[in-house]
Structures are given as structure tokens and as C-alpha cells.
Design a protein around this motif. Structure first.
Motif, PDB file in Angstrom:
ATOM      1  N   THR A 258       0.859  -1.187   0.000  1.00 56.23           N
ATOM      2  CA  THR A 258       0.000   0.000   0.000  1.00 56.23           C
ATOM      3  C   THR A 258       0.891   1.231   0.000  1.00 56.23           C
ATOM      4  N   THR A 259       0.302   2.352  -0.375  1.00 56.87           N
ATOM      5  CA  THR A 259       1.123   3.527  -0.601  1.00 56.87           C
ATOM      6  C   THR A 259       0.347   4.817  -0.386  1.00 56.87           C
ATOM      7  N   GLY A 260       1.083   5.893  -0.190  1.00 53.74           N
ATOM      8  CA  GLY A 260       0.503   7.228  -0.150  1.00 53.74           C
ATOM      9  C   GLY A 260       0.895   7.973  -1.421  1.00 53.74           C
TER      10      GLY A 260
ATOM     11  N   PHE B  33       7.562   6.151   8.524  1.00 58.26           N
ATOM     12  CA  PHE B  33       6.175   6.393   8.094  1.00 58.26           C
ATOM     13  C   PHE B  33       5.725   7.798   8.489  1.00 58.26           C
TER      14      PHE B  33
ATOM     15  N   GLN C 234       7.984  10.841   6.097  1.00 55.60           N
ATOM     16  CA  GLN C 234       6.991  11.086   5.045  1.00 55.60           C
ATOM     17  C   GLN C 234       6.227  12.382   5.346  1.00 55.60           C
TER      18      GLN C 234
ATOM     19  N   ARG D 142       4.840  13.548   7.972  1.00 60.29           N
ATOM     20  CA  ARG D 142       3.655  13.527   8.840  1.00 60.29           C
ATOM     21  C   ARG D 142       4.077  14.060  10.201  1.00 60.29           C
TER      22      ARG D 142
ATOM     23  N   PHE E  25       4.814   7.603  -1.773  1.00 61.93           N
ATOM     24  CA  PHE E  25       5.621   7.169  -0.630  1.00 61.93           C
ATOM     25  C   PHE E  25       5.305   5.712  -0.318  1.00 61.93           C
ATOM     26  N   GLU E  26       6.305   4.913  -0.073  1.00 65.33           N
ATOM     27  CA  GLU E  26       6.131   3.624   0.597  1.00 65.33           C
ATOM     28  C   GLU E  26       7.448   3.301   1.297  1.00 65.33           C
ATOM     29  N   MET E  27       7.612   2.066   1.795  1.00 69.54           N
ATOM     30  CA  MET E  27       8.726   1.853   2.726  1.00 69.54           C
ATOM     31  C   MET E  27       9.636   0.658   2.426  1.00 69.54           C
TER      32      MET E  27
ATOM     33  N   ILE F 106      -3.730   4.091  -0.682  1.00 70.96           N
ATOM     34  CA  ILE F 106      -4.679   4.197   0.446  1.00 70.96           C
ATOM     35  C   ILE F 106      -4.668   5.601   1.039  1.00 70.96           C
ATOM     36  N   ALA F 107      -3.769   6.453   0.530  1.00 68.02           N
ATOM     37  CA  ALA F 107      -3.688   7.824   1.053  1.00 68.02           C
ATOM     38  C   ALA F 107      -3.338   8.753  -0.095  1.00 68.02           C
TER      39      ALA F 107
ATOM     40  N   TRP G 207      -7.690   9.414   3.044  1.00 65.39           N
ATOM     41  CA  TRP G 207      -7.179   8.151   3.615  1.00 65.39           C
ATOM     42  C   TRP G 207      -8.293   7.137   3.507  1.00 65.39           C
TER      43      TRP G 207
HETATM   44  N1  URA Z   1       2.388   3.326   3.180  1.00 64.95           N
HETATM   45  C1  URA Z   1       3.254   4.329   3.356  1.00 64.95           C
HETATM   46  O1  URA Z   1       4.461   4.130   3.505  1.00 64.95           O
HETATM   47  N2  URA Z   1       2.755   5.599   3.356  1.00 64.95           N
HETATM   48  C2  URA Z   1       1.440   5.867   3.234  1.00 64.95           C
HETATM   49  O2  URA Z   1       1.045   7.036   3.273  1.00 64.95           O
HETATM   50  C3  URA Z   1       0.550   4.791   3.047  1.00 64.95           C
HETATM   51  C4  URA Z   1       1.059   3.515   3.035  1.00 64.95           C
END
Ligand code: URA
Length: 279
Positions: free
Chosen positions: A102-104, A170, A174, A176, A202-204, A227-228, A235
Motif C-alpha cells: 500500500t502507498t501514499g 512512516f 513522510q 507527517r 511514498f512507501e517503505m 490508500i492515502a 485516507w
Molecule cells: N504506506 C506508506 O508508507 N505511506 C502511506 O502514506 C501509506 C502507506
């Protein structure tokens, strides 16, 4: 009792220490979700499913999808646990690894529920730095990118292809605000700076996966469900886990078919002419 080796840790029975698997346990094509509970969700998209092992965050399973033997192994969140999964899966013969996560998304036009296919990752992870300096690119294999695009087209899923910022954080990493609104000034423009560079999301984990795959000669890629959205501040989880599982499974099935064609034609690389050739 055989003598165990601290530099190549295994169990007493010779299984890879963290994933608790040995050669022959997993097929060459493997999907990599982060969350162990997504492994059975992936299995629902296969024709058959059998759990292989579950040790710590690493849950492994295998099954059939059409003619293709597929595997899945959860990586946990982030670079360090992904590094372990990639090393240990490679050691038991897995050579094609596809992250399904999943990702933003960053740009406003990318909606929750869409898929983002990573063409390459901006290495903001930290783990891959322990292997090679940042000048080394984290690129997705072109066959995996093409298979993912084909899978999304077949399934009628909206997709985008672009550069992913793969971050070892996260929250603050990112942009936040973290606990007590901790957010340093250098992060306040991070999202707009990344968008200026046409980064899509963004993801990890992809930075670690793609760097290691390049160094080890593996074939790898990543597809994530959005998902974001960090511009619209949306979100929404919806059924994104199921959708990305379907896309990943279809893509590995496509790669297996393309590999068969390459074998028949005695080619090492996929060419457009191979796709148009009759079977
Ligand atoms: N995964 C992430 O790393 N960031 C997000 O915003 C959503 C999923």
C-alpha cells in the motif's frame, strides 16, 4: 548436532533462520506483501494455497495460479525486515520478487484505490545504504513493470507508473507530524519538492528490494494500492489489499507465461516480437 554458522544463520535442520524455509520449499516467483495477514488474502486469488511456514513477521505460502507455481512471503514493514526476506528467499532459489503493498500518493489526481507501479525508487530507506552508496539506482525490472501494466489492463484497474520515494519512516520521514506535532522545518516542503521531481508516491520497502535485486541479479518490482493522498489528505483502505493481490498474482502469471515463451525461443530477454509471436 551439526555446527551452525553465525555468518549464515540457519536452524538446526538447515532452514533459513528467519523465514524458516529451505531450498525446494518456495517456487521461483514470489509475491512480497508487508503484512503476514495479507498472505492468505493473496492465496484467495490462486487456484490452490498451502501455508509453508510462519516465523515472526515472515509468513510463507505457495500455490498454483493457472500453470504457474507462485509463492508469497510477508516482509514486515520497512527496509531491515525486507532485507532479511530478500536474502533468505534468494538463498533458497527465489529469483523473481514482486512487492504488493500500500502507498501514499502525492499528486492530487491519483485516487485511493488506484495502483502505482514503481519504475524506480528514490532510496530514502537507509537499509540499502548499508550495501552500496546512493549513486547505485534502485530500478524495477522492465519485464516486471510490463507484466504489471498488462495485469492492470486485463483486470480493468486504474494504474500509474512512476518513481517511488521509499522511506525508512512512516511519520516524520513522510512529512507527517509525529508525536506532539514533532516535524522539523526541512520536512515542511518535502512533499512539494518530491512532486517537483515528479515522484508519485511514498512507501517503505521498494528501495531496499530493488537495490538488493540489482546487486544480487534478481528480477524485482513493486505495485502498491493507493490508500492515502498526501495532497488531498484522503485516507481510504477499501478493498485495496484484495485488489493489489489480484494484480500481483496476475502479473506473476504473465511473467511465467513470458518466461515459457523466452525458453521456447531461446531468449534471455523479453522483446515485443516475442509477445506477438504465436505460441
Ligand atoms: N504506506 C506508506 O508508507 N505511506 C502511506 O502514506 C501509506 C502507506
Amino acid at each position: 548436532m551439526s555446527k551452525l554458522d553465525a555468518s549464515r544463520p540457519t536452524t538446526e535442520t538447515g532452514r533459513q533462520y528467519h523465514i524458516d524455509c529451505a531450498k525446494g520449499d518456495m517456487p521461483r516467483y514470489v509475491l512480497l506483501p508487508g503484512d503476514p495477514f495479507r498472505v492468505p488474502v493473496i492465496g484467495e486469488t490462486w487456484d490452490s494455497y498451502r501455508e509453508v511456514a510462519h516465523h515472526r513477521e515472515y509468513r510463507t505460502a505457495r500455490g498454483m495460479y493457472g500453470d504457474a507455481e507462485l509463492g508469497a512471503c510477508s516482509t514486515g514493514i520497512g527496509g531491515p525486515s525486507t532485507e532479511i526476506a530478500v536474502n533468505e528467499l534468494a538463498a533458497i532459489g527465489c529469483d523473481t520478487m514482486l512487492r504488493v503493498g500500500t502507498t501514499g500518493a502525492l499528486p492530487a489526481h491519483i485516487r485511493c484505490g488506484d495502483m502505482i507501479i514503481t519504475s524506480g525508487s528514490y532510496r530514502m530507506d537507509g537499509t540499502s545504504d548499508r550495501y552500496v552508496d546512493r549513486g547505485y539506482p534502485a530500478v524495477a525490472d522492465y519485464e516486471v513493470v510490463m507484466a504489471l501494466m498488462t495485469a492492470c489492463e486485463r483486470l480493468g484497474v486504474t494504474y500509474h507508473v512512476g518513481v517511488t520515494a521509499s522511506v525508512g519512516s512512516f511519520y516524520a520521514g513522510q512529512a507527517r507530524p509525529s508525536f506532539d506535532d514533532y516535524l522539523t522545518s526541512d520536512k515542511k516542503h518535502l512533499i512539494e519538492d518530491l512532486m517537483m521531481a515528479r515522484v508519485t508516491n511514498f512507501e517503505m520497502e521498494s528501495g531496499t528490494l530493488l537495490t538488493l535485486a540489482g546487486l544480487f541479479g534478481l528480477r524485482a518490482g513493486a505495485v502498491c494500492a493507493v490508500i492515502a493522498n498526501r495532497t488531498t489528505n484522503e485516507w481510504h483502505l477499501g478493498d485495496s489489499e484484495k485488489q493489489v493481490a489480484r494484480v500481483g498474482t496476475e502479473a506473476l502469471g504473465i511473467l511465467a507465461e513470458w518466461d515459457r515463451r523466452k525458453n521456447v525461443q531461446n531468449r534471455t530477454h523479453l522483446l515485443p516480437s516475442l509477445l506477438s509471436a504465436s505460441r
